[in-house]
Each structure stands twice: as structure tokens, then as C-alpha cells.
Design a protein around this motif. Structure first.
Motif, PDB file in Angstrom:
ATOM      1  N   LEU A  30      -4.818   2.345  -9.350  1.00 18.32           N
ATOM      2  CA  LEU A  30      -5.975   1.481  -9.138  1.00 18.32           C
ATOM      3  C   LEU A  30      -6.278   1.395  -7.651  1.00 18.32           C
ATOM      4  O   LEU A  30      -5.374   1.397  -6.822  1.00 18.32           O
ATOM      5  N   ALA A  32      -8.256  -1.084  -4.995  1.00 18.22           N
ATOM      6  CA  ALA A  32      -8.948  -2.365  -4.758  1.00 18.22           C
ATOM      7  C   ALA A  32      -9.608  -2.268  -3.388  1.00 18.22           C
ATOM      8  O   ALA A  32     -10.606  -1.573  -3.219  1.00 18.22           O
ATOM      9  N   GLY A  33      -9.039  -2.935  -2.378  1.00 21.03           N
ATOM     10  CA  GLY A  33      -9.599  -2.818  -1.027  1.00 21.03           C
ATOM     11  C   GLY A  33      -9.197  -1.537  -0.323  1.00 21.03           C
ATOM     12  O   GLY A  33      -9.818  -1.138   0.670  1.00 21.03           O
ATOM     13  N   GLY A  34      -8.149  -0.907  -0.815  1.00 19.72           N
ATOM     14  CA  GLY A  34      -7.688   0.369  -0.242  1.00 19.72           C
ATOM     15  C   GLY A  34      -6.926   0.240   1.064  1.00 19.72           C
ATOM     16  O   GLY A  34      -6.524   1.243   1.643  1.00 19.72           O
ATOM     17  N   HIS A  35      -6.699  -0.996   1.520  1.00 27.97           N
ATOM     18  CA  HIS A  35      -6.112  -1.162   2.848  1.00 27.97           C
ATOM     19  C   HIS A  35      -4.597  -1.016   2.885  1.00 27.97           C
ATOM     20  O   HIS A  35      -4.004  -1.040   3.956  1.00 27.97           O
ATOM     21  N   SER A  36      -3.970  -0.886   1.729  1.00 31.15           N
ATOM     22  CA  SER A  36      -2.549  -0.510   1.689  1.00 31.15           C
ATOM     23  C   SER A  36      -2.404   0.869   1.072  1.00 31.15           C
ATOM     24  O   SER A  36      -1.637   1.705   1.564  1.00 31.15           O
ATOM     25  N   LEU A  37      -3.146   1.123  -0.004  1.00 33.64           N
ATOM     26  CA  LEU A  37      -2.991   2.395  -0.716  1.00 33.64           C
ATOM     27  C   LEU A  37      -3.483   3.585   0.102  1.00 33.64           C
ATOM     28  O   LEU A  37      -2.803   4.619   0.198  1.00 33.64           O
ATOM     29  N   HIS A  77      -9.610 -11.267   1.038  1.00 33.79           N
ATOM     30  CA  HIS A  77      -8.865 -12.284   1.786  1.00 33.79           C
ATOM     31  C   HIS A  77      -9.823 -13.262   2.470  1.00 33.79           C
ATOM     32  O   HIS A  77      -9.548 -14.451   2.546  1.00 33.79           O
ATOM     33  N   GLY A 104      -9.537  -6.117   2.134  1.00 31.88           N
ATOM     34  CA  GLY A 104      -8.300  -6.307   1.371  1.00 31.88           C
ATOM     35  C   GLY A 104      -8.456  -7.442   0.378  1.00 31.88           C
ATOM     36  O   GLY A 104      -9.158  -8.428   0.635  1.00 31.88           O
ATOM     37  N   THR A 105      -7.792  -7.339  -0.779  1.00 35.44           N
ATOM     38  CA  THR A 105      -7.960  -8.317  -1.851  1.00 35.44           C
ATOM     39  C   THR A 105      -6.648  -9.033  -2.157  1.00 35.44           C
ATOM     40  O   THR A 105      -5.561  -8.490  -1.929  1.00 35.44           O
ATOM     41  N   ASP A 118       1.594 -11.532   3.520  1.00 31.75           N
ATOM     42  CA  ASP A 118       1.583 -12.997   3.576  1.00 31.75           C
ATOM     43  C   ASP A 118       1.475 -13.666   2.211  1.00 31.75           C
ATOM     44  O   ASP A 118       2.055 -14.734   1.995  1.00 31.75           O
ATOM     45  N   VAL A 161      -4.314  -6.373 -12.860  1.00 30.70           N
ATOM     46  CA  VAL A 161      -4.315  -7.803 -12.551  1.00 30.70           C
ATOM     47  C   VAL A 161      -5.771  -8.250 -12.464  1.00 30.70           C
ATOM     48  O   VAL A 161      -6.571  -7.656 -11.730  1.00 30.70           O
TER      49      VAL A 161
HETATM   50  C1  LIG Z   1      -4.188  -2.721   9.959  1.00 33.13           C
HETATM   51  C2  LIG Z   1      -3.749  -3.526   8.769  1.00 33.13           C
HETATM   52  C3  LIG Z   1      -3.062  -4.693   8.996  1.00 33.13           C
HETATM   53  C4  LIG Z   1      -2.631  -5.475   7.914  1.00 33.13           C
HETATM   54  N1  LIG Z   1      -1.951  -6.648   8.151  1.00 33.13           N
HETATM   55  C5  LIG Z   1      -1.573  -7.422   7.122  1.00 33.13           C
HETATM   56  C6  LIG Z   1      -0.940  -8.676   7.331  1.00 33.13           C
HETATM   57  O1  LIG Z   1      -0.724  -9.119   8.466  1.00 33.13           O
HETATM   58  N2  LIG Z   1      -0.589  -9.400   6.246  1.00 33.13           N
HETATM   59  C7  LIG Z   1      -0.826  -8.971   4.971  1.00 33.13           C
HETATM   60  O2  LIG Z   1      -0.502  -9.679   4.030  1.00 33.13           O
HETATM   61  N3  LIG Z   1      -1.432  -7.784   4.742  1.00 33.13           N
HETATM   62  C8  LIG Z   1      -1.808  -7.012   5.768  1.00 33.13           C
HETATM   63  N4  LIG Z   1      -2.445  -5.821   5.522  1.00 33.13           N
HETATM   64  C9  LIG Z   1      -2.602  -5.374   4.124  1.00 33.13           C
HETATM   65  C10 LIG Z   1      -3.879  -5.916   3.518  1.00 33.13           C
HETATM   66  O3  LIG Z   1      -3.722  -7.286   3.252  1.00 33.13           O
HETATM   67  C11 LIG Z   1      -4.183  -5.191   2.195  1.00 33.13           C
HETATM   68  O4  LIG Z   1      -5.482  -5.499   1.898  1.00 33.13           O
HETATM   69  C12 LIG Z   1      -3.344  -5.576   0.981  1.00 33.13           C
HETATM   70  O5  LIG Z   1      -1.981  -5.427   1.192  1.00 33.13           O
HETATM   71  C13 LIG Z   1      -3.661  -4.700  -0.214  1.00 33.13           C
HETATM   72  O6  LIG Z   1      -4.850  -5.107  -0.771  1.00 33.13           O
HETATM   73  P1  LIG Z   1      -5.960  -4.050  -1.136  1.00 33.13           P
HETATM   74  O7  LIG Z   1      -6.982  -4.793  -1.891  1.00 33.13           O
HETATM   75  O8  LIG Z   1      -6.376  -3.331   0.080  1.00 33.13           O
HETATM   76  O9  LIG Z   1      -5.160  -3.108  -2.172  1.00 33.13           O
HETATM   77  P2  LIG Z   1      -5.117  -1.515  -2.300  1.00 33.13           P
HETATM   78  O10 LIG Z   1      -4.653  -0.898  -1.047  1.00 33.13           O
HETATM   79  O11 LIG Z   1      -6.379  -0.998  -2.888  1.00 33.13           O
HETATM   80  O12 LIG Z   1      -3.978  -1.404  -3.437  1.00 33.13           O
HETATM   81  C14 LIG Z   1      -2.634  -1.721  -3.140  1.00 33.13           C
HETATM   82  C15 LIG Z   1      -1.770  -1.466  -4.392  1.00 33.13           C
HETATM   83  O13 LIG Z   1      -2.053  -2.427  -5.399  1.00 33.13           O
HETATM   84  C16 LIG Z   1      -2.540  -1.786  -6.592  1.00 33.13           C
HETATM   85  N5  LIG Z   1      -3.603  -2.657  -7.095  1.00 33.13           N
HETATM   86  C17 LIG Z   1      -4.703  -3.062  -6.396  1.00 33.13           C
HETATM   87  N6  LIG Z   1      -5.430  -3.910  -7.142  1.00 33.13           N
HETATM   88  C18 LIG Z   1      -4.783  -4.061  -8.317  1.00 33.13           C
HETATM   89  C19 LIG Z   1      -5.044  -4.844  -9.499  1.00 33.13           C
HETATM   90  N7  LIG Z   1      -6.101  -5.634  -9.596  1.00 33.13           N
HETATM   91  N8  LIG Z   1      -4.147  -4.749 -10.519  1.00 33.13           N
HETATM   92  C20 LIG Z   1      -3.050  -3.972 -10.418  1.00 33.13           C
HETATM   93  N9  LIG Z   1      -2.752  -3.215  -9.331  1.00 33.13           N
HETATM   94  C21 LIG Z   1      -3.615  -3.265  -8.295  1.00 33.13           C
HETATM   95  C22 LIG Z   1      -3.015  -0.410  -6.148  1.00 33.13           C
HETATM   96  O14 LIG Z   1      -2.959   0.536  -7.207  1.00 33.13           O
HETATM   97  C23 LIG Z   1      -2.036  -0.095  -5.035  1.00 33.13           C
HETATM   98  O15 LIG Z   1      -0.809   0.368  -5.578  1.00 33.13           O
HETATM   99  C24 LIG Z   1      -2.895  -5.034   6.577  1.00 33.13           C
HETATM  100  C25 LIG Z   1      -3.601  -3.845   6.365  1.00 33.13           C
HETATM  101  C26 LIG Z   1      -4.015  -3.091   7.440  1.00 33.13           C
HETATM  102  C27 LIG Z   1      -4.777  -1.830   7.171  1.00 33.13           C
END
Ligand SMILES: Cc1cc2nc3c(=O)[nH]c(=O)nc-3n(C[C@H](O)[C@H](O)[C@H](O)COP(=O)(O)OP(=O)(O)OC[C@H]3O[C@@H](n4cnc5c(N)ncnc54)[C@H](O)[C@@H]3O)c2cc1C
Length: 280
Positions: A30, A32-37, A77, A104-105, A118, A161
């Protein structure tokens, strides 16, 4: 920095997303925001063959209040920061920078299961839960059962989720203390605290969560036991906070030794509790 080749779909309903996930098999992920994946894909630490983007699925964003607070999994967030959600808003405000908070979500952060993020410790401390939809219907997963190991949760590969549930924060004071080298960095250690005062000013109830003190987010049980039902003055808080690292085994990393993280946990715990007690 270029990811391996992958297919991409953006379904327009939850059922279609579940079907795409099922059809994609174990290498489908999946998005979502892509900021970890996406960073993991660019580093080739993850190589999904199919990305199922959730951004067109209706009903996954927004904050609703009826008893518990219900936050859609795709809520960014930034909306948690501005949503008046007490501890959750305070913690979300410290995530990276505005760009990351816009994309990010909350659901992505919890599903990713990074103990340095966090929101996992906040969900744990507040005794919240997530709602996951899978091929066999919907289930609620309590925070205590969600985080299994580093980047490993109990959310099934075929589950999505849809919602994050947080008990209503009314009547509780909240405090959040995070230590990092640069403001946009992940926490070296962070401590979240929620305190409920009795009418005589003593501690009726307290919750303390620890970020980056192990392979999963943790509760500081010894601190909570020391404070619950007793005084909530500066001396009692300082004495209880000395136990913040009890039972933890924080891994050393590039930023901090294990001992330094234990020291940070004690200091940050005192600060978070003082802030929460003052707000309660
Ligand atoms: C430069 C940078 C700094 C950051 N600093 C911090 C920080 O200080 N603190 C912090 O907490 N985070 C930090 N992050 C991470 C950020 O909060 C991400 O947004 C978060 O960790 C993942 O959310 P996402 O929506 O981007 O998920 P994605 O990257 O899209 O997905 C992450 C994982 O979750 C799975 N997934 C996503 N949505 C669902 C769903 N609905 N159901 C089931 N599985 C799902 C995906 O398949 C993947 O495995 C940072 C990111 C970056 C790029």
C-alpha cells in the motif's frame, strides 16, 4: 536512488484496493503518503512489484468525534496537528517539516511500525487502536497488540488500516518532550505523557510512552506506578521520572549510545510529566 521497477494502481474504492492487494500477492504494498516507503524503495531496501495507492479511496481522511476520536488512516500529520487532539497534536507537530507533515499520514506512520516515529508511542500511551479491513471483514487492533518488532506490526499483508481511534483527551493534561539534533530529524528519544488530576490535585491516572527506547514503542510502567494515586508535585515527578528507562534496552545508533538514551529518557520524562501536570 532509483527504485526497482514496479506496477502502480490507484483504486477508487476500498473493496477495489483490497482486491488489488490480494491479486498483487506478497510483493504488493500500500502507498499512503510515501514518505517512508518511497525512500526505502529508492535505497532498494524495499522492492514491491505493485504499489496500491490509497489516495483516491473515499472516506479515509478526516477527524470525527463520537465518544472516541476517529481519525481516518489517510489523514495527513498536518490535520492531526491542527485537529485539537491533545497529545496526538503535540507529537504530530514535531514530525519533520511542513512538507512531510502535508504528505505523511497517521495510518502510514502506525503501519510502518518505526519505533523512532512519534505517533506509535502516543497511540500506545493513550491506549488507542486501529481499525483494519481485510478479506474477512473488519477488526480492531489495540495499540498494545499492534507493534510486534522493528518495522513489524500485526496488520496483515492483505489488510488496510482505515481508521485510528484515540480515546477522547478531555480532562487529561498532555506533555511531549523530544530530543533530536536537527528539528526535522527523528527522535533520538521522545517521551509522551498524559496526566489526569484528582479533585485534590493528586494523580488520578497517568500514561507515559517512550519513543526509540527499543525495537517497539514502550510504556514506562514503573513511572506510571510510582505516580498513580500519589502526589503530583515537582519532587514526586522527578523521583518517578528516574525510573523512565527501567526495563528498556535501547539499541545504540549513530546518534546516541544506549546509556545516553537512558539518560535522555529520564530527563525527557520529567519534562513531559511537568508539562502534562501543569496542563491537567
Ligand atoms: C525527511 C523525513 C523526516 C521524517 N521525520 C519524521 C519524524 O520526525 N517523526 C515521524 O514520526 N516520522 C517522520 N518521518 C516519517 C513520516 O512521518 C512518514 O509520513 C510516515 O512514517 C509514513 O507515513 P506515510 O503516509 O508516508 O506512509 P507510506 O510511506 O506511504 O507507507 C509506510 C508503510 O505503511 C504501509 N501503509 C501505509 N498506509 C497504510 C494503511 N492505511 N494500511 C496499511 N498499511 C499502510 C505502507 O505499505 C508502507 O509499508 C519523516 C519522513 C521524512 C521523509
Amino acid at each position: 536512488m532509483i527504485p526497482a521497477e514496479f506496477d502502480y494502481v490507484a483504486p477508487e474504492s476500498l473493496d477495489d484496493a483490497l482486491a488489488a492487494l490480494r491479486d498483487g500477492g506478497e510483493d504488493a504494498k500500500l502507498l499512503a503518503g510515501g514518505h517512508s516507503l518511497v525512500p526505502l524503495m529508492k535505497l532498494r531496501l524495499a522492492a514491491p512489484t505493485l504499489l496500491v495507492d490509497l489516495r483516491r479511496v473515499p472516506g479515509l481522511t478526516g477527524i470525527r468525534r463520537n465518544g472516541a476520536v476517529r481519525v481516518g488512516a489517510m489523514t495527513p500529520h498536518h490535520d492531526v496537528v491542527t485537529g485539537d487532539l491533545g497529545l496526538a497534536s503535540m507529537a504530530a507537530a514535531t514530525i519533520a517539516d511542513q512538507q512531510v507533515r502535508n504528505r505523511g499520514t497517521i495510518g502510514g506512520s502506525l503501519a510502518h511500525g518505526d519505533p523512532a516515529s512519534d505517533m506509535p508511542a502516543v497511540l500506545l500511551a493513550l491506549e488507542g487502536s486501529v481499525i483494519a479491513r481485510g478479506p474477512n471483514g473488519e477488526r480492531e487492533i489495540a495499540a498494545a497488540d499492534l507493534f510486534l518488532d522493528y518495522l513489524t506490526t500485526s496488520i496483515g499483508e492483505d489488510e488496510i488500516v482505515t481508521e485510528v481511534r484515540l480515546p477522547a483527551p478531555e480532562g487529561w493534561g498532555a506533555g511531549y518532550a523530544k530530543f533530536n539534533r536537527r528539528v526535522e530529524d527523528w527522535a533520538m528519544v521522545a517521551v509522551c505523557a498524559a496526566v489526569k488530576k484528582a479533585p485534590d490535585g493528586s494523580c488520578e491516572d497517568v500514561r507515559v510512552g517512550l519513543t526509540n527506547m527499543g525495537s517497539v514503542p514502550l510504556r514506562a510502567g514503573a513511572v506510571e506506578s510510582a505516580l498513580r494515586g500519589g502526589a503530583l508535585d515537582a519532587g514526586a515527578i522527578a523521583s518517578a521520572a528516574e525510573q523512565a528507562a527501567e526495563g528498556t534496552d535501547p539499541p545504540e545508533d549513530l546518534n546516541a549510545s544506549s546509556d545516553y538514551k537512558r539518560h535522555l529518557a529520564r530527563v525527557l520524562c520529567r519534562r513531559a510529566l511537568e508539562e502534562a501536570a501543569a496542563a491537567a
